[in-house]
Write a protein that holds these residues in place. Sequence first.
Motif, PDB file in Angstrom:
ATOM      1  N   MET A  95       6.096  12.258  -6.318  1.00 36.18           N
ATOM      2  CA  MET A  95       5.169  11.654  -5.381  1.00 36.18           C
ATOM      3  C   MET A  95       4.309  10.647  -6.135  1.00 36.18           C
ATOM      4  O   MET A  95       3.818  10.927  -7.214  1.00 36.18           O
ATOM      5  N   LEU A  96       4.145   9.497  -5.535  1.00 37.03           N
ATOM      6  CA  LEU A  96       3.277   8.460  -6.080  1.00 37.03           C
ATOM      7  C   LEU A  96       1.930   8.553  -5.377  1.00 37.03           C
ATOM      8  O   LEU A  96       1.860   8.573  -4.152  1.00 37.03           O
ATOM      9  N   ILE A  97       0.863   8.626  -6.152  1.00 42.34           N
ATOM     10  CA  ILE A  97      -0.489   8.672  -5.581  1.00 42.34           C
ATOM     11  C   ILE A  97      -1.233   7.428  -6.049  1.00 42.34           C
ATOM     12  O   ILE A  97      -1.304   7.149  -7.239  1.00 42.34           O
ATOM     13  N   LEU A  98      -1.754   6.671  -5.087  1.00 39.79           N
ATOM     14  CA  LEU A  98      -2.468   5.440  -5.385  1.00 39.79           C
ATOM     15  C   LEU A  98      -3.878   5.504  -4.809  1.00 39.79           C
ATOM     16  O   LEU A  98      -4.117   6.160  -3.808  1.00 39.79           O
ATOM     17  N   THR A  99      -4.782   4.801  -5.441  1.00 39.76           N
ATOM     18  CA  THR A  99      -6.135   4.656  -4.922  1.00 39.76           C
ATOM     19  C   THR A  99      -6.256   3.253  -4.338  1.00 39.76           C
ATOM     20  O   THR A  99      -5.888   2.272  -4.977  1.00 39.76           O
ATOM     21  N   ARG A 100      -6.749   3.149  -3.114  1.00 42.06           N
ATOM     22  CA  ARG A 100      -6.910   1.873  -2.436  1.00 42.06           C
ATOM     23  C   ARG A 100      -8.293   1.822  -1.805  1.00 42.06           C
ATOM     24  O   ARG A 100      -8.861   2.850  -1.453  1.00 42.06           O
ATOM     25  N   LYS A 101      -8.812   0.642  -1.650  1.00 40.59           N
ATOM     26  CA  LYS A 101     -10.091   0.422  -0.978  1.00 40.59           C
ATOM     27  C   LYS A 101      -9.812  -0.213   0.380  1.00 40.59           C
ATOM     28  O   LYS A 101      -8.704  -0.682   0.642  1.00 40.59           O
ATOM     29  N   ILE A 102     -10.823  -0.247   1.238  1.00 41.95           N
ATOM     30  CA  ILE A 102     -10.675  -0.869   2.560  1.00 41.95           C
ATOM     31  C   ILE A 102     -10.186  -2.310   2.386  1.00 41.95           C
ATOM     32  O   ILE A 102     -10.690  -3.052   1.547  1.00 41.95           O
ATOM     33  N   GLY A 103      -9.179  -2.652   3.172  1.00 42.72           N
ATOM     34  CA  GLY A 103      -8.607  -3.991   3.121  1.00 42.72           C
ATOM     35  C   GLY A 103      -7.456  -4.126   2.139  1.00 42.72           C
ATOM     36  O   GLY A 103      -6.701  -5.086   2.197  1.00 42.72           O
ATOM     37  N   GLN A 104      -7.314  -3.171   1.231  1.00 43.08           N
ATOM     38  CA  GLN A 104      -6.202  -3.228   0.283  1.00 43.08           C
ATOM     39  C   GLN A 104      -4.965  -2.599   0.916  1.00 43.08           C
ATOM     40  O   GLN A 104      -5.063  -1.829   1.876  1.00 43.08           O
ATOM     41  N   SER A 105      -3.808  -2.935   0.374  1.00 42.50           N
ATOM     42  CA  SER A 105      -2.580  -2.448   0.988  1.00 42.50           C
ATOM     43  C   SER A 105      -1.553  -2.034  -0.043  1.00 42.50           C
ATOM     44  O   SER A 105      -1.726  -2.235  -1.249  1.00 42.50           O
ATOM     45  N   ILE A 106      -0.487  -1.460   0.462  1.00 46.09           N
ATOM     46  CA  ILE A 106       0.661  -1.020  -0.327  1.00 46.09           C
ATOM     47  C   ILE A 106       1.893  -1.608   0.355  1.00 46.09           C
ATOM     48  O   ILE A 106       2.004  -1.579   1.576  1.00 46.09           O
ATOM     49  N   ILE A 107       2.823  -2.126  -0.426  1.00 45.61           N
ATOM     50  CA  ILE A 107       4.064  -2.672   0.106  1.00 45.61           C
ATOM     51  C   ILE A 107       5.197  -1.698  -0.214  1.00 45.61           C
ATOM     52  O   ILE A 107       5.341  -1.245  -1.352  1.00 45.61           O
ATOM     53  N   ILE A 108       6.005  -1.383   0.798  1.00 45.58           N
ATOM     54  CA  ILE A 108       7.182  -0.528   0.618  1.00 45.58           C
ATOM     55  C   ILE A 108       8.403  -1.376   0.949  1.00 45.58           C
ATOM     56  O   ILE A 108       8.513  -1.907   2.061  1.00 45.58           O
ATOM     57  N   GLY A 109       9.313  -1.493  -0.003  1.00 47.23           N
ATOM     58  CA  GLY A 109      10.470  -2.352   0.204  1.00 47.23           C
ATOM     59  C   GLY A 109      10.006  -3.789   0.349  1.00 47.23           C
ATOM     60  O   GLY A 109       9.008  -4.209  -0.248  1.00 47.23           O
ATOM     61  N   ASN A 110      10.706  -4.549   1.166  1.00 48.00           N
ATOM     62  CA  ASN A 110      10.348  -5.954   1.372  1.00 48.00           C
ATOM     63  C   ASN A 110       9.594  -6.209   2.660  1.00 48.00           C
ATOM     64  O   ASN A 110       9.041  -7.286   2.843  1.00 48.00           O
ATOM     65  N   ASP A 111       9.571  -5.210   3.574  1.00 47.49           N
ATOM     66  CA  ASP A 111       9.044  -5.524   4.899  1.00 47.49           C
ATOM     67  C   ASP A 111       8.135  -4.458   5.508  1.00 47.49           C
ATOM     68  O   ASP A 111       7.891  -4.464   6.698  1.00 47.49           O
ATOM     69  N   ILE A 112       7.608  -3.555   4.700  1.00 50.35           N
ATOM     70  CA  ILE A 112       6.664  -2.557   5.213  1.00 50.35           C
ATOM     71  C   ILE A 112       5.372  -2.660   4.409  1.00 50.35           C
ATOM     72  O   ILE A 112       5.385  -2.592   3.187  1.00 50.35           O
ATOM     73  N   GLU A 113       4.269  -2.834   5.133  1.00 51.93           N
ATOM     74  CA  GLU A 113       2.961  -2.906   4.481  1.00 51.93           C
ATOM     75  C   GLU A 113       2.042  -1.869   5.112  1.00 51.93           C
ATOM     76  O   GLU A 113       1.925  -1.794   6.334  1.00 51.93           O
ATOM     77  N   ILE A 114       1.388  -1.084   4.275  1.00 54.21           N
ATOM     78  CA  ILE A 114       0.420  -0.082   4.728  1.00 54.21           C
ATOM     79  C   ILE A 114      -0.955  -0.551   4.257  1.00 54.21           C
ATOM     80  O   ILE A 114      -1.169  -0.751   3.061  1.00 54.21           O
ATOM     81  N   ILE A 115      -1.866  -0.729   5.217  1.00 53.29           N
ATOM     82  CA  ILE A 115      -3.181  -1.287   4.938  1.00 53.29           C
ATOM     83  C   ILE A 115      -4.262  -0.244   5.226  1.00 53.29           C
ATOM     84  O   ILE A 115      -4.242   0.384   6.293  1.00 53.29           O
ATOM     85  N   VAL A 116      -5.185  -0.073   4.320  1.00 53.38           N
ATOM     86  CA  VAL A 116      -6.332   0.804   4.561  1.00 53.38           C
ATOM     87  C   VAL A 116      -7.335  -0.001   5.389  1.00 53.38           C
ATOM     88  O   VAL A 116      -7.859  -1.012   4.931  1.00 53.38           O
ATOM     89  N   LYS A 149      -8.252   5.553   8.057  1.00 55.68           N
ATOM     90  CA  LYS A 149      -7.467   4.854   9.078  1.00 55.68           C
ATOM     91  C   LYS A 149      -6.580   3.845   8.364  1.00 55.68           C
ATOM     92  O   LYS A 149      -7.060   3.078   7.525  1.00 55.68           O
ATOM     93  N   ILE A 150      -5.291   3.887   8.713  1.00 52.98           N
ATOM     94  CA  ILE A 150      -4.353   2.963   8.097  1.00 52.98           C
ATOM     95  C   ILE A 150      -3.654   2.145   9.167  1.00 52.98           C
ATOM     96  O   ILE A 150      -3.498   2.589  10.303  1.00 52.98           O
ATOM     97  N   GLY A 151      -3.261   0.960   8.793  1.00 54.81           N
ATOM     98  CA  GLY A 151      -2.441   0.115   9.652  1.00 54.81           C
ATOM     99  C   GLY A 151      -1.074  -0.011   8.999  1.00 54.81           C
ATOM    100  O   GLY A 151      -0.975  -0.026   7.770  1.00 54.81           O
ATOM    101  N   ILE A 152      -0.045  -0.091   9.806  1.00 52.93           N
ATOM    102  CA  ILE A 152       1.314  -0.223   9.277  1.00 52.93           C
ATOM    103  C   ILE A 152       1.958  -1.440   9.908  1.00 52.93           C
ATOM    104  O   ILE A 152       2.048  -1.535  11.130  1.00 52.93           O
ATOM    105  N   GLN A 153       2.380  -2.368   9.078  1.00 51.80           N
ATOM    106  CA  GLN A 153       3.150  -3.520   9.545  1.00 51.80           C
ATOM    107  C   GLN A 153       4.589  -3.287   9.104  1.00 51.80           C
ATOM    108  O   GLN A 153       4.862  -3.148   7.910  1.00 51.80           O
ATOM    109  N   ALA A 154       5.485  -3.209  10.091  1.00 52.09           N
ATOM    110  CA  ALA A 154       6.890  -2.941   9.807  1.00 52.09           C
ATOM    111  C   ALA A 154       7.722  -3.555  10.923  1.00 52.09           C
ATOM    112  O   ALA A 154       7.204  -3.841  12.007  1.00 52.09           O
ATOM    113  N   PRO A 155       9.009  -3.731  10.677  1.00 53.37           N
ATOM    114  CA  PRO A 155       9.877  -4.241  11.738  1.00 53.37           C
ATOM    115  C   PRO A 155       9.814  -3.347  12.975  1.00 53.37           C
ATOM    116  O   PRO A 155       9.714  -2.118  12.859  1.00 53.37           O
TER     117      PRO A 155
END
Length: 73
Positions: free
Chosen positions: A1-22, A31-37
């Motif tokens: 498992m990968l554990i990351l620390t993020r602040k509001i407005g920061q994001s994580i990219i999974i693959g080429n087309d999935i972004e998870i935003i705090v 609360k997170i936002g997910i941009q994905a196909p």
Amino acid sequence: MLILTRKIGQSIIIGNDIEIIVSAIDGDQVKIGIQAPKELKILRKEVYEEVTISNREAVVSRDSLLQIKGLLE
């Protein structure tokens, strides 16, 4: 498992087309936002588990009905 620390407005990219935003942090709730196909199904884990259980029960019920039908033939 990968554990990351993020602040509001920061994001994580999974693959080429999935972004998870705090988007917000309020106490112990994040609360997170997910941009994905659009064709990618995204479910909360508890919903996914309920769907999985329901699907298994449906298969068992269908198999049981087929066995009963076989006995009647």
